[in-house]
Design a protein around this motif. Structure first.
Motif, PDB file in Angstrom:
ATOM      1  N   ASP A  94      -8.604   5.518   1.130  1.00 37.04           N
ATOM      2  CA  ASP A  94      -7.893   4.864   0.154  1.00 37.04           C
ATOM      3  C   ASP A  94      -7.054   3.693   0.807  1.00 37.04           C
ATOM      4  N   GLU A  95      -6.415   4.240   1.887  1.00 37.36           N
ATOM      5  CA  GLU A  95      -5.547   3.086   2.391  1.00 37.36           C
ATOM      6  C   GLU A  95      -6.168   2.074   3.247  1.00 37.36           C
ATOM      7  N   ILE A 142       0.803  -1.334   0.132  1.00 39.89           N
ATOM      8  CA  ILE A 142      -0.040  -0.005   0.033  1.00 39.89           C
ATOM      9  C   ILE A 142       0.987   1.169  -0.142  1.00 39.89           C
ATOM     10  N   LEU A 167       0.132  -1.317  -5.312  1.00 38.99           N
ATOM     11  CA  LEU A 167      -1.265  -0.765  -5.924  1.00 38.99           C
ATOM     12  C   LEU A 167      -0.606   0.871  -6.020  1.00 38.99           C
ATOM     13  N   LYS A 173      -7.644  -0.346   0.279  1.00 41.40           N
ATOM     14  CA  LYS A 173      -6.638  -1.328  -0.164  1.00 41.40           C
ATOM     15  C   LYS A 173      -6.457  -2.366   1.149  1.00 41.40           C
TER      16      LYS A 173
END
Length: 120
Positions: free
Chosen positions: A99-100, A45, A117, A103
């Motif tokens: 977002d993290e 990530i 990613l 993921k």
């Protein structure tokens, strides 16, 4: 008589110390497992070291709590573990950006491949 008392005292002391050593070994294994998981996630990530440190602590405490729940004889294990998962999920959302977190969750639940990613 004195020998019997000394022998009983020694056996009681050994019995009291044995579970503490087992817990220490388990804690070391869980800590290493949490560190490896967070390091792998950080590579995939790409979050910073401060978040990695916080996630290490979070994952380690989660694993310890789950292990305690599994060994609990009088409690509802399934319900307790589910509550621990929900608590961990809330704390993950506080530490990671949206977002993290998405993921992290996707990689953890194997919804996507474990490759770096990129979000554009």
């Amino acid at each position: 008589m004195k020998k019997l008392g000394l022998l009983l005292t020694a056996l009681i002391a050994i019995a009291a110390i044995a579970p503490a050593q087992k817990t220490g070994i388990i804690a070391d294994v869980l800590k290493k497992s949490a560190e490896e998981k967070v390091a792998r996630m950080q590579e995939v990530i790409g979050f910073d070291d401060n978040k990695a440190r916080q996630l290490n602590e979070l994952e380690f405490t989660f694993l310890l709590d789950v292990q305690k729940a599994e060994n609990c004889c009088l409690c509802n294990r399934k319900k307790r573990i589910e509550r621990l998962k929900q608590k961990r999920d809330r704390e993950l959302q506080q530490i990671l950006s949206r977002d993290e977190y998405i993921k992290y969750d996707a990689v953890e639940n194997e919804r996507i491949k474990k490759q770096p990613l990129w979000a554009e």
